[in-house]
Design an enzyme around this catalytic site. Structure first.
Site, PDB file in Angstrom:
ATOM      1  N   THR A 183      50.046 128.656 -19.229  1.00 20.99           N
ATOM      2  CA  THR A 183      49.203 127.883 -19.929  1.00 20.99           C
ATOM      3  C   THR A 183      48.693 128.758 -21.462  1.00 20.99           C
ATOM      4  O   THR A 183      48.376 129.723 -21.336  1.00 20.99           O
ATOM      5  CB  THR A 183      47.572 127.813 -19.212  1.00 20.99           C
TER       6      THR A 183
ATOM      7  N   HIS B  17      52.190 122.479  -8.041  1.00 21.57           N
ATOM      8  CA  HIS B  17      50.765 123.723  -8.299  1.00 21.57           C
ATOM      9  C   HIS B  17      49.572 123.631  -6.828  1.00 21.57           C
ATOM     10  O   HIS B  17      49.068 122.945  -6.644  1.00 21.57           O
ATOM     11  CB  HIS B  17      50.596 123.658  -9.559  1.00 21.57           C
TER      12      HIS B  17
ATOM     13  N   ASN C 286      48.073 129.890  -6.590  1.00 15.58           N
ATOM     14  CA  ASN C 286      46.221 130.045  -7.748  1.00 15.58           C
ATOM     15  C   ASN C 286      44.837 129.938  -7.632  1.00 15.58           C
ATOM     16  O   ASN C 286      44.221 129.409  -8.335  1.00 15.58           O
ATOM     17  CB  ASN C 286      47.085 129.926  -8.872  1.00 15.58           C
TER      18      ASN C 286
ATOM     19  N   TYR D 268      44.036 126.768  -6.941  1.00 14.03           N
ATOM     20  CA  TYR D 268      43.121 125.544  -7.338  1.00 14.03           C
ATOM     21  C   TYR D 268      43.374 124.446  -6.870  1.00 14.03           C
ATOM     22  O   TYR D 268      43.804 124.445  -5.182  1.00 14.03           O
ATOM     23  CB  TYR D 268      45.001 124.667  -8.616  1.00 14.03           C
TER      24      TYR D 268
ATOM     25  N   ASN E 252      41.339 133.331  -8.927  1.00 12.76           N
ATOM     26  CA  ASN E 252      40.170 132.065  -8.586  1.00 12.76           C
ATOM     27  C   ASN E 252      39.432 131.960  -7.220  1.00 12.76           C
ATOM     28  O   ASN E 252      39.127 130.678  -6.590  1.00 12.76           O
ATOM     29  CB  ASN E 252      40.760 130.982  -9.083  1.00 12.76           C
TER      30      ASN E 252
END
Length: 362
Positions: free
Chosen positions: A30, A178, A181, A183, A238
């Site tokens: 990102t 994805h 991580n 999300y 996260n």
């Protein structure tokens, strides 16, 4: 010290119908260079410079406004965004590279300033993550999420499917789901963030349900050889964790193996951190999956050479080294020194710290 030409890391690899020119992948990174949430010419140049990679996996691309968690990230939700991404795919293909897009829904890792009407971010359960996101004012704590109703989930699956179709229209060679991580899909997968009592919570099979519905939806639109998925079994990124990651990710990989996806992309250890943060048998995932295994997290040249030579991995993904070294493949091949990343220019800004890193002299 130049590596012998026979080194597998620098030899071609067949990924479905794609012949990758080497076994080095550029991991998603990102960079927040998409004002207006559409990819642009500057981004196309960034990816073109790095087309020496056997496979580029783009920065994560939100499938919808609800799926956005950081400012200035490039969506893949509408016609303008398809056109923006086409600049990048054309540039990479003209340079002889291959490129997949990473499809992203951040779930609770978002902020009300990024959501439609200032609404709350969504999550499997109304549990706020102890993490930050990047908005106009800089890094801030994420907002309190609301729990998704089960009736909303088919719409999220549909957003993934639309994004996958858009990716094909934009010229991508494939898509990466994805599911890592911390999300949205990972939030559903992990028992620390998913406290639901319906068909999407409780057992491993239930917590994996949304991820597999997304996979199946996308497979109705794209052939399996154009679909990969990313997992991070023990990463606390996260603010997620699971009480039995080996069983959870063993089940998930078993299920995607049945669906014959092109690859699994595995973050080994803590994302961007220690590889040995928790015990985990990655070789078991490798053994259970008939497609390609992309290893990721903290690999250096020696580790990457060894992983591919031994068969522990088919490809090795490098993240931050690709930022400061657009010619990373050549540097790794020749044993050249790697340039260091300018951390001040990682997120946001323009060409400085993005497309102005030099290639190795000679």
């Amino acid at each position: 010290m130049t590596v012998a030409p026979s080194s597998k890391l620098f030899q071609p690899f067949q990924l479905g119908a794609l012949t990758l020119k080497n076994r080095i992948a550029m991991a998603p990174l990102t960079r927040n260079r998409a004002p207006g949430n559409a990819a642009n010419a500057l981004m196309a140049e960034y990816y073109r410079q790095r087309a020496g990679a056997g496979l580029i996996i783009t920065e994560a691309s939100p499938i919808s406004q609800q799926g956005q968690g950081y400012i200035d990230t490039p969506w893949i939700a509408g016609a303008e965004q398809v056109a923006g991404w086409r600049l990048a795919t054309d540039a990479v293909h003209e340079a002889g590279g291959a490129i997949f897009i990473q499809l992203w829904h951040v779930g609770r890792v978002s902020h009300v300033s990024l959501q439609s009407g200032g609404g709350a971010p969504v999550a499997p359960s109304a549990l706020r993550a102890n993490t930050k996101t990047f908005v106009a004012e800089g890094f801030v704590d994420v907002s309190e999420p609301r729990a998704l109703d089960a009736a909303e989930l088919p719409g999220i699956v549909a957003d993934y499917v639309k994004a996958a179709k858009n990716a094909a229209s934009a010229g991508f060679d494939g898509v990466e789901i994805h599911a890592a991580n911390g999300y949205l899909l990972d939030q559903f997968q992990r028992d620390s963030s998913n406290k639901r009592t319906d068909a999407y919570g409780g057992s491993i099979e239930n917590r994996a349900r949304l991820t597999l519905e997304v996979v199946d939806g996308i497979l109705a639109a794209l052939p399996p050889e154009k679909v990969g998925i990313r997992f991070s079994p023990v990463s606390p990124a996260n603010d997620v964790a699971d009480s039995d990651p080996q069983a959870l990710f063993g089940y998930l990989v078993e299920q995607v193996a049945k669906r014959r996806l092109a690859y699994i992309h595995i973050v080994e250890g803590a994302t961007g951190g220690p590889r040995d943060i928790a015990p985990f048998d990655y070789a078991a995932l490798r053994k259970a999956f008939p497609g390609a295994y992309i290893a990721n997290n903290g690999y250096d040249r020696a580790m990457a050479l060894a992983a591919v030579e031994s068969g522990a991995a088919d490809l090795v993904a490098f993240g931050r080294p690709f930022i400061a070294n657009p010619d990373l493949v050549e540097r790794l091949r020749d044993g050249a020194a790697l340039a260091e990343v300018d951390r001040a220019t990682l997120y946001g800004g323009g060409a400085h710290g993005y497309t102005d890193y030099p290639v190795c002299a000679g």
